[in-house]
Design a protein around this motif. Sequence first.
Motif, short mmCIF file in Angstrom:
data_model
loop_
_atom_site.label_atom_id
_atom_site.label_comp_id
_atom_site.label_asym_id
_atom_site.label_seq_id
_atom_site.Cartn_x
_atom_site.Cartn_y
_atom_site.Cartn_z
N LYS A 1 0.94 -12.15 21.69
CA LYS A 1 0.81 -13.47 21.07
C LYS A 1 -0.19 -13.43 19.94
CE LYS A 1 1.03 -17.17 23.60
NZ LYS A 1 0.83 -18.23 24.61
N GLU A 2 0.06 -14.28 18.94
CA GLU A 2 -0.90 -14.44 17.86
C GLU A 2 -2.16 -15.12 18.39
OE1 GLU A 2 1.30 -14.83 13.63
OE2 GLU A 2 1.20 -16.64 14.84
N LYS A 3 -3.26 -14.83 17.75
CA LYS A 3 -4.51 -15.49 18.11
C LYS A 3 -4.41 -16.97 17.75
CE LYS A 3 -9.52 -15.03 17.40
NZ LYS A 3 -10.58 -14.28 16.66
N PRO A 4 -4.64 -17.89 18.70
CA PRO A 4 -4.52 -19.32 18.38
C PRO A 4 -5.58 -19.77 17.38
CG PRO A 4 -5.45 -19.00 20.57
CD PRO A 4 -5.01 -17.65 20.10
N PHE A 5 -5.21 -20.74 16.56
CA PHE A 5 -6.10 -21.13 15.45
C PHE A 5 -7.44 -21.69 15.94
CE2 PHE A 5 -3.80 -25.08 16.23
CZ PHE A 5 -4.78 -26.04 16.11
N TRP A 6 -7.47 -22.30 17.13
CA TRP A 6 -8.74 -22.88 17.59
C TRP A 6 -9.76 -21.82 18.02
CZ3 TRP A 6 -4.10 -23.58 20.25
CH2 TRP A 6 -4.00 -22.93 21.47
N LYS A 7 -9.30 -20.55 18.12
CA LYS A 7 -10.22 -19.46 18.46
C LYS A 7 -10.67 -18.69 17.22
CE LYS A 7 -8.69 -18.59 23.22
NZ LYS A 7 -8.20 -17.58 24.17
N MET A 8 -10.18 -19.10 16.05
CA MET A 8 -10.47 -18.37 14.82
C MET A 8 -11.73 -18.90 14.13
SD MET A 8 -6.76 -17.96 12.98
CE MET A 8 -5.50 -16.87 13.62
N THR B 1 -6.39 -26.71 -1.40
CA THR B 1 -5.39 -26.13 -2.30
C THR B 1 -4.21 -25.57 -1.49
OG1 THR B 1 -7.09 -25.54 -3.92
CG2 THR B 1 -4.99 -24.37 -4.08
N LEU B 2 -4.53 -24.86 -0.41
CA LEU B 2 -3.48 -24.30 0.45
C LEU B 2 -2.65 -25.40 1.11
CD1 LEU B 2 -5.39 -21.35 2.15
CD2 LEU B 2 -3.39 -21.15 0.67
N ARG B 3 -3.33 -26.45 1.57
CA ARG B 3 -2.65 -27.55 2.25
C ARG B 3 -1.63 -28.20 1.32
NH1 ARG B 3 -6.85 -30.18 3.20
NH2 ARG B 3 -7.33 -29.41 5.30
N LYS C 1 3.62 -24.23 10.11
CA LYS C 1 2.68 -23.44 10.90
C LYS C 1 1.42 -23.13 10.09
CE LYS C 1 2.34 -19.08 13.46
NZ LYS C 1 3.05 -17.84 13.87
N ALA C 2 1.60 -22.76 8.84
CA ALA C 2 0.45 -22.40 7.98
C ALA C 2 -0.51 -23.57 7.85
CB ALA C 2 0.95 -21.95 6.61
N SER C 3 0.04 -24.77 7.66
CA SER C 3 -0.83 -25.93 7.45
C SER C 3 -1.65 -26.28 8.69
CB SER C 3 0.01 -27.15 7.02
OG SER C 3 0.92 -27.51 8.03
N LYS C 4 -1.17 -25.90 9.89
CA LYS C 4 -1.90 -26.20 11.13
C LYS C 4 -3.22 -25.43 11.20
CE LYS C 4 2.14 -27.44 13.90
NZ LYS C 4 3.02 -27.05 15.02
#
Length: 525
Positions: A357-364, A419-421, A398-401
């Motif tokens: 699994k990918e690393k979840p964003f809340w752990k980054m 800018t990314l958003r 997914k990227a925006s999350k």
Amino acid sequence: MGDFNSNRSNKVNFETKIQDSQEIVIGKEGLRKKILQKGNSWKTPFHGDEIQVHYRVKLQDGEFFDSSYDRGKTFTFKLGQGEVIKGWDERIATMKKNERAILTIPPNLSYGETGSPPLIPPNSTLIFEIELISWNSIRDISGDGGILKKIIKEGQGWATPRDVDEVLVKYVASSADGKILSQSDDAVEFSLMEGHLYPAMKKSLKTMRKGEIVELIVKPAYYFGNSSFDGDGDGIGILQSSNSNLIIHLELISWKSVVDVIGDNKVLKKIIKAGEGYDHPNEGSLAKVVYIGKLLDGTIFERKGSHEESFEYVCLEGQLYENLDRAIMTMKKGEEAIVTINSHSMFYEIKLVDFNKEKPFWKMETKEKIEACDKIKNEGNVLFKDGNFQCASRKYEKASKFIQFDHSFNNDEKCRANTLRISCYLNNAACKLKMGEHQEASELCSKVIEYDPCNVKALFRRAQAYLRINELEKAEIDINKALEVDPTNRDVKVMYKELKNKQKQYTQQEVEIFSTMLSKLKTIL
């Protein structure tokens, strides 16, 4: 409660127990209880259950006059059905298996003003010693008395089959006088979605646990289901004509869990071998699988991976048929399953060998979030160029999350994230326009305009969406705003001409409609 017999020999022991135990009052009608021996379970019987007890009874300040112990046979009755005195129905409903208690039951909860001559005078208080030996649970499965389930053997665990599961059962169906109408010589497997033989079986199996054995008492309204009857037609006809009950002895041997993947019963996953742990792949996971796709006649139309080398792919990136992909995402490591798709027209035999699994964003960390957003957005750009708009849209979402919550970002990171958003929203809006999802496209552009009211791309794409759903006034506002910001923008000018042509067409249509109405009015006058 059986024949009244004298039993003087136990009087001393009985009275000693009364003195040694503590009495409590139950309810407001004078019923009193003393527990002599606690039960060995947390369960208590329900109304309708078939109860087996031993008891001794005496009059207050009198001698024993009846005892099931002396007869060597338990007393059986149905709880809460008025088959015994009210005091029994109320108290035994609270007892546990093997519990023994002394009940002092006043006249209003026993035989009342009339008594039961000659041994029970009017207005008598009775003293019972009762032992709850066991009970057979009886449940009203249909809710209208049409299907009563009597548990002969308790099942294992707590789980019961669900609507889509496949069950393995044994059964014998007979008339009330014991004539066998239908039976399974060997175990029978069928889907609960389709049922088998009698609807009472399907309904009851969804309440049973693995290994449970029951006796069903079925009224005529529940004899038949949608499936064809394969038992004794003459026998069931006699039952119907006599309005007699059908008796089914039913055993749930086991079942195979089936998962409704999409929620519309069109993609069903039947678990053949359970996987490890609780986790399963999510979007972006690297999954290793082995599968074979077959038609119903056994023809193989697709094969991926082997026991020597599994097939690797990234979940929900368009590398597999989407419904198959989503089914794999419900699997656990090591799980083997059969996935049936499109109303059983084809199926896949699958094994999920492993996944990461990918690393979840809340752990980054904040830097990781920005890097992940940029990476996935670029993956979406590649998919967009290849014409895979649906997968590209999912990438942008997914990227925006990853940068959805930027309160922990510093100023530079917030600027980069913004800018990314905006880029993700605009690119996703382009995907939605390509897929004909114009309302969703306009909503994404509106999010950009909230950040940047003069963003020409957002105004342009929202105007495109408005044009497609004939919101011409809103489209004109966005186009005019875009031209104010960038008067030389060629794409906006082209759209302005398209808008004017549409407005002209609508004006002509309105004139034609009005003229037709006037012509009809003149004809009438």
